[in-house]
Write a protein that holds these residues in place. Structure first.
Motif, mmCIF file in Angstrom:
data_model
loop_
_atom_site.group_PDB
_atom_site.id
_atom_site.type_symbol
_atom_site.label_atom_id
_atom_site.label_comp_id
_atom_site.label_asym_id
_atom_site.label_seq_id
_atom_site.Cartn_x
_atom_site.Cartn_y
_atom_site.Cartn_z
ATOM 1 N N ILE A 1 0.829 -1.199 0.000
ATOM 2 C CA ILE A 1 0.000 0.000 0.000
ATOM 3 C C ILE A 1 0.872 1.260 0.000
ATOM 4 O O ILE A 1 0.586 2.232 -0.711
ATOM 5 C CB ILE A 1 -0.967 -0.009 1.210
ATOM 6 N N GLN A 2 1.973 1.232 0.775
ATOM 7 C CA GLN A 2 2.884 2.384 0.766
ATOM 8 C C GLN A 2 3.410 2.648 -0.633
ATOM 9 O O GLN A 2 3.400 3.786 -1.108
ATOM 10 C CB GLN A 2 4.072 2.106 1.683
ATOM 11 N N LEU A 3 3.863 1.582 -1.304
ATOM 12 C CA LEU A 3 4.427 1.743 -2.643
ATOM 13 C C LEU A 3 3.350 2.174 -3.635
ATOM 14 O O LEU A 3 3.604 2.969 -4.528
ATOM 15 C CB LEU A 3 5.088 0.443 -3.093
ATOM 16 N N TYR A 4 2.128 1.667 -3.439
ATOM 17 C CA TYR A 4 1.053 2.062 -4.352
ATOM 18 C C TYR A 4 0.713 3.547 -4.166
ATOM 19 O O TYR A 4 0.426 4.246 -5.139
ATOM 20 C CB TYR A 4 -0.180 1.189 -4.129
ATOM 21 N N ALA A 5 0.793 4.025 -2.922
ATOM 22 C CA ALA A 5 0.559 5.451 -2.672
ATOM 23 C C ALA A 5 1.642 6.282 -3.359
ATOM 24 O O ALA A 5 1.343 7.328 -3.976
ATOM 25 C CB ALA A 5 0.549 5.732 -1.171
ATOM 26 N N LEU A 6 2.900 5.821 -3.277
ATOM 27 C CA LEU A 6 3.988 6.530 -3.955
ATOM 28 C C LEU A 6 3.774 6.525 -5.472
ATOM 29 O O LEU A 6 4.045 7.516 -6.150
ATOM 30 C CB LEU A 6 5.334 5.877 -3.613
ATOM 31 N N CYS A 7 3.246 5.398 -5.973
ATOM 32 C CA CYS A 7 2.972 5.306 -7.409
ATOM 33 C C CYS A 7 1.939 6.346 -7.812
ATOM 34 O O CYS A 7 2.061 6.984 -8.851
ATOM 35 C CB CYS A 7 2.487 3.908 -7.756
ATOM 36 N N ARG A 8 0.922 6.522 -6.980
ATOM 37 C CA ARG A 8 -0.093 7.541 -7.301
ATOM 38 C C ARG A 8 0.537 8.923 -7.363
ATOM 39 O O ARG A 8 0.177 9.739 -8.199
ATOM 40 C CB ARG A 8 -1.195 7.522 -6.237
ATOM 41 N N GLU A 9 1.496 9.186 -6.438
ATOM 42 C CA GLU A 9 2.187 10.487 -6.468
ATOM 43 C C GLU A 9 2.973 10.647 -7.763
ATOM 44 O O GLU A 9 2.948 11.714 -8.381
ATOM 45 C CB GLU A 9 3.144 10.602 -5.273
ATOM 46 N N SER A 10 3.641 9.573 -8.164
ATOM 47 C CA SER A 10 4.408 9.620 -9.408
ATOM 48 C C SER A 10 3.492 9.887 -10.596
ATOM 49 O O SER A 10 3.839 10.644 -11.499
ATOM 50 C CB SER A 10 5.159 8.311 -9.630
ATOM 51 N N ARG A 11 2.309 9.258 -10.595
ATOM 52 C CA ARG A 11 1.361 9.469 -11.693
ATOM 53 C C ARG A 11 0.925 10.924 -11.751
ATOM 54 O O ARG A 11 0.783 11.510 -12.823
ATOM 55 C CB ARG A 11 0.130 8.593 -11.495
ATOM 56 N N GLU A 12 0.702 11.486 -10.559
ATOM 57 C CA GLU A 12 0.310 12.895 -10.497
ATOM 58 C C GLU A 12 1.399 13.763 -11.126
ATOM 59 O O GLU A 12 1.112 14.671 -11.906
ATOM 60 C CB GLU A 12 0.125 13.290 -9.029
ATOM 61 N N LYS A 13 2.651 13.461 -10.754
ATOM 62 C CA LYS A 13 3.794 14.194 -11.302
ATOM 63 C C LYS A 13 3.830 14.062 -12.820
ATOM 64 O O LYS A 13 4.014 15.045 -13.539
ATOM 65 C CB LYS A 13 5.102 13.613 -10.719
#
Lengths: 431, 108
Positions: free
Chosen positions: A351-363
């Motif tokens: 879940i932590q990594l998936y949250a980071l992935c969402r941030e990357s997608r936003e970027k």
């Protein structure tokens, strides 16, 4: 001696008021009018003025009609013949089979004394990784699925029914469309669980008042089975339709409306039902999974809002997936520590990594350059969504955990996952 | 960085952001489901804090951002596992040595 009352003083909506004495709250009555007979339930007592909800509606009822009280509240037969049967909200067979009359138990009984309950600590395996790994369902938990019209919440509910390790499945449909009811029936029939399923179905075409009885019927039957050492899973859909029915009746009764026209005791009405979920000390258990559609995807709407204060967490179903953020099973820590030693580590890391992935997608969506780390996260995110989050994924818990390890190993170095070394050493896939 | 992106940030500033993440992940956060990490005595907290501070003030010589990230991933992993290790165990000493040698070599 049969006693009839014929002094109907008021007819409003589905509610009639009759002058009578010696009548109890929640008691049933039969109303005979030109258009036949119908059951009715006492919903208010004021001196000698008794108000009754008429199940079939008040069309054709006149002030000269006769009311006969049955001296008992609504009851449901409890026998093993119930299994595989379908009833409506007034407990009439919907499947053209025999009417059951034996061993009647009252519905709407009080909730179980807390000292007779045990601490819930048995996991309900559903085969859905987003539930089993990340928000484990626990026996005797009451958990709503917050969703929006158009989302496959009934499909999700049917799948949980099919795949969960429960002895008895009870489906309560409220305001269902007829084809949704047929879909449930077909799904349970094809899945081979119809023999341990009981359905109480109120469709949108049925009288509103029968909708209110559906949860009580389900829970009364479920409780009896739980007392017989069975693990019962009660599926309710949709509790918003139930609340709307409450609202309709309370407005007819001229109760002072509360938030958005719902009755002031909405919380009590919902809690009285959800609190029936119980793990009996020395007997079985009853778990409740209920759909709550949020009008306009608004979580501050009175129904999801009140529900959230009663239940032990919630699942959000959005875009055909169980959303990992916001979804929560408050009882999961009672069970996920003793399934497998890597369960909690995988739950946290993924879940932590998936949250980071969402941030990357936003970027990425804002047009920023992607670093090598971002690329890793993006790769992980799409794999995780496809192989774990999709609702169609149906694998047992341990297999799902192994699959998570494989996804992590495909995307990251062990140190990047933040999982402790001992767990990594034991589970990281060897090449 | 959400405003100017990683490409608009200098390596030094990027390192500051990574160190802030490290401080958050390895010192401010705890794992309440871990018997050791759930309750850390004040004495150990002070000792760990001094080590964390040394790492934060360590002049790391890095040329590019991914190299900086990899260094911080390595030291974060050491500290996280250190937090899980009970004091005065073999594991605790072993990780402490690894952390000290990381500090001594300035990450090289």
């Amino acid at each position: 001696m049969r006693k009839y009352y014929d002094e109907i003083t008021r007819i409003a909506g589905n509610v009639i008021t009759v002058t009578a004495t010696g009548v109890g709250y929640d008691e049933l009555a039969v109303i005979s009018s030109k258009r036949g007979t119908s059951l009715a339930q006492v919903i208010r007592l004021e001196g000698d003025q008794v108000s009754l909800q008429v199940f079939a509606g008040t069309q054709g009822v006149s002030t000269e009609d006769r009311v006969q009280f049955l001296n008992s509240p609504m009851q449901v037969p409890f026998t093993d013949d119930l299994l595989g049967r379908v009833f409506d909200g007034a407990c009439r067979p919907r499947d053209d089979r025999a009417i059951l009359e034996e061993n009647k138990v009252s519905i709407g009984s009080p909730t179980v004394n807390p000292v007779r309950r045990r601490m819930p600590d048995h996991m309900v395996h559903t085969g859905i990784p987003m539930i089993d790994i990340f928000n484990s369902l626990v026996e005797s938990q009451k958990l709503p699925i917050f969703s929006v019209a158009g989302e496959p919440y009934n499909e999700l509910l049917a799948r949980v029914g099919l795949q969960a390790n429960a002895d008895i499945i009870i489906l309560g449909g409220m305001g269902l469309r007829h084809d949704d009811y047929l879909k449930f029936r077909d799904a349970f029939e094809k899945g081979g669980v119809l023999g341990r399923t009981i359905m109480f179905i109120h469709t949108a075409a049925d009288p509103v008042v029968e909708c209110l009885l559906v949860p009580d019927l389900c829970l009364a039957v479920g409780e009896q089975y739980a007392l017989q050492n069975k693990r019962v899973l009660v599926l309710l859909t949709d509790m918003t339709a139930f609340s709307d029915a409450l609202k309709e009746i309370s407005i007819i009764m001229e109760q002072i409306p509360s938030n958005r026209g719902y009755p002031g005791d909405l919380y009590t009405q919902l809690a009285r039902r959800y609190e029936k979920a119980v793990d009996f000390d020395g007997a079985g258990s009853m778990t409740i999974l209920a759909c709550v559609t949020m009008p306009g995807d608004d979580v501050t709407h009175p129904v999801p809002d009140n529900t959230g204060y009663i239940t032990e967490g919630q699942f959000y179903l959005r875009n055909g997936r169980i959303e990992p953020f916001g979804s929560l099973s408050r009882l999961k820590q009672q069970v996920n520590g003793k399934t497998r030693d890597d369960h909690r580590a995988i739950m946290d890391a993924c879940i932590q990594l998936y949250a980071l992935c969402r941030e990357s997608r936003e970027k990425r969506d804002m047009g920023f350059e992607m670093s090598p780390w971002d690329h890793k996260l993006l790769k992980y995110g799409s794999l995780f969504e496809k192989k774990i989050m999709e609702l169609s994924v149906n694998i047992p818990l341990f297999e799902a955990l192994d699959r998570c390890w494989n996804i992590l190993a495909e995307c990251f170095d062990p140190a990047e996952t933040g999982i402790r070394r001992a767990v990594i050493d034991a589970h990281w896939p060897k090449k | 960085m959400t405003v100017v992106g990683e490409e608009g940030t200098s390596v030094d500033d990027y390192l500051v952001a990574l160190k802030a993440d490290f401080f958050d992940n390895c010192y401010l956060q705890q794992n309440a489901f871990d018997a050791v990490d759930a309750a850390t005595p004040a004495q150990r907290q002070q000792f760990v804090f001094d080590k964390v501070l040394t790492v934060l003030e360590l002049p790391l010589e890095v040329q590019e951002k991914d190299q900086a990230r990899q260094l911080m991933v390595k030291i974060s992993d050491l500290f996280r596992n250190w937090n899980y290790a009970a004091q005065d165990t073999e594991e605790y000493q072993k990780i402490l040595e690894q952390i000290d040698s990381f500090i001594a070599a300035k990450g090289k």
